[in-house]
Design an enzyme around this catalytic site. Structure first.
Site, PDB file in Angstrom:
ATOM      1  N   CYS A  46       0.825  -1.507   0.048  1.00 19.76           N
ATOM      2  CA  CYS A  46      -0.013  -0.037   0.091  1.00 19.76           C
ATOM      3  C   CYS A  46       0.795   1.155   0.063  1.00 19.76           C
ATOM      4  O   CYS A  46       1.961   1.339   0.371  1.00 19.76           O
ATOM      5  CB  CYS A  46      -0.851  -0.001   1.290  1.00 19.76           C
ATOM      6  SG  CYS A  46      -2.000  -1.330   1.430  1.00 19.76           S
ATOM      7  N   CYS A  69      -3.037   4.952   2.866  1.00 20.19           N
ATOM      8  CA  CYS A  69      -4.220   3.924   2.774  1.00 20.19           C
ATOM      9  C   CYS A  69      -4.832   3.780   3.926  1.00 20.19           C
ATOM     10  O   CYS A  69      -4.512   3.928   4.992  1.00 20.19           O
ATOM     11  CB  CYS A  69      -3.414   2.407   2.467  1.00 20.19           C
ATOM     12  SG  CYS A  69      -4.937   1.391   1.844  1.00 20.19           S
ATOM     13  N   CYS A  87      -2.469  -3.042  -3.558  1.00 19.87           N
ATOM     14  CA  CYS A  87      -4.021  -2.972  -2.909  1.00 19.87           C
ATOM     15  C   CYS A  87      -5.015  -2.461  -3.766  1.00 19.87           C
ATOM     16  O   CYS A  87      -4.557  -1.467  -4.656  1.00 19.87           O
ATOM     17  CB  CYS A  87      -3.881  -2.020  -1.802  1.00 19.87           C
ATOM     18  SG  CYS A  87      -5.171  -1.197  -0.682  1.00 19.87           S
ATOM     19  N   CYS A 104      -5.885   1.547  -2.417  1.00 22.22           N
ATOM     20  CA  CYS A 104      -5.245   2.590  -2.503  1.00 22.22           C
ATOM     21  C   CYS A 104      -4.487   2.745  -3.845  1.00 22.22           C
ATOM     22  O   CYS A 104      -3.807   3.812  -4.242  1.00 22.22           O
ATOM     23  CB  CYS A 104      -4.224   2.888  -1.357  1.00 22.22           C
ATOM     24  SG  CYS A 104      -2.890   1.673  -1.191  1.00 22.22           S
TER      25      CYS A 104
END
Length: 199
Positions: free
Chosen positions: A48, A52, A79, A82
């Site tokens: 991430c 995030c 992810c 994000c």
């Protein structure tokens, strides 16, 4: 932080040290750090941006990378929430992450909200996407895995029905028996007796 699972680095320079400053950026979702580093979570294999909004991981499960390429090279997936590579993770890959998590953690209390949080998405989107890819809902998949393991225990062990239901993540024995009968046509005791007679 040099113990990330399955990392195939040529040298250890790819992975950065976790500092208090970076950890603070992660837990406060500080967007000002977004271009400075990325963090990956060993237990979910997802990486991430610092900003995030996903559930805060355990510090000992976090690896720090200077850029997204290094995280990808170390077999982490971007992810869904994000989008650290600014690309959308294919639905099939996202569902594979969730399926793998269920397979390893079926004994835990798994709700749609918890799975969505772990997989960095919304419960509604997770439910819809999972069903589209797997042909069943996450809850149905969890039940399928739990009953598959329960069948193995019924055949291979002399554990009590209560012990087996607790072990597979269904501590409510009457519910376990009802679900088992609904899915197999037999109660756990009947299933065990039938299989013993077949041997």
């Amino acid at each position: 932080m040099t113990d990330c699972i399955n990392i195939r680095f040529q040298d250890s320079d790819d992975q950065e040290m976790m500092t208090d400053e970076k950890w603070q950026a992660i837990i406060s979702n500080d967007a000002s750090y977004n271009d400075q580093f990325f963090y990956a979570v060993k237990t979910t294999r997802i990486f991430c941006k610092p900003s995030c909004k996903s559930r805060i991981p355990k510090k000992e499960n976090v690896c720090i990378f200077q850029n997204a390429e290094q995280a990808l090279h170390a077999n982490f997936r971007p992810c869904k929430r994000c989008k650290p590579t600014n690309e959308k993770l294919p639905d099939s890959e996202w569902v594979a992450v969730i399926t793998e998590y269920i397979d390893k953690n079926f004994t835990e209390k798994l709700t749609l909200e918890k799975l969505a949080s772990i997989a960095h998405g919304s419960p509604y989107h997770l439910h819809r996407t999972f069903k589209k890819i797997k042909g069943m809902t996450p809850v149905e998949y969890i039940q399928k895995i739990r009953l598959k393991i329960a069948k193995e225990y019924l055949i291979e062990t002399n554990k009590s029905i209560a012990d087996i239901s607790t072990y597979v993540g269904i501590p409510n024995k009457p519910y376990f028996i009802t679900l088992f009968k609904e899915k197999t046509g037999h109660t756990p005791t009947q299933y065990r007796q039938l299989r013993k007679m077949e041997e």
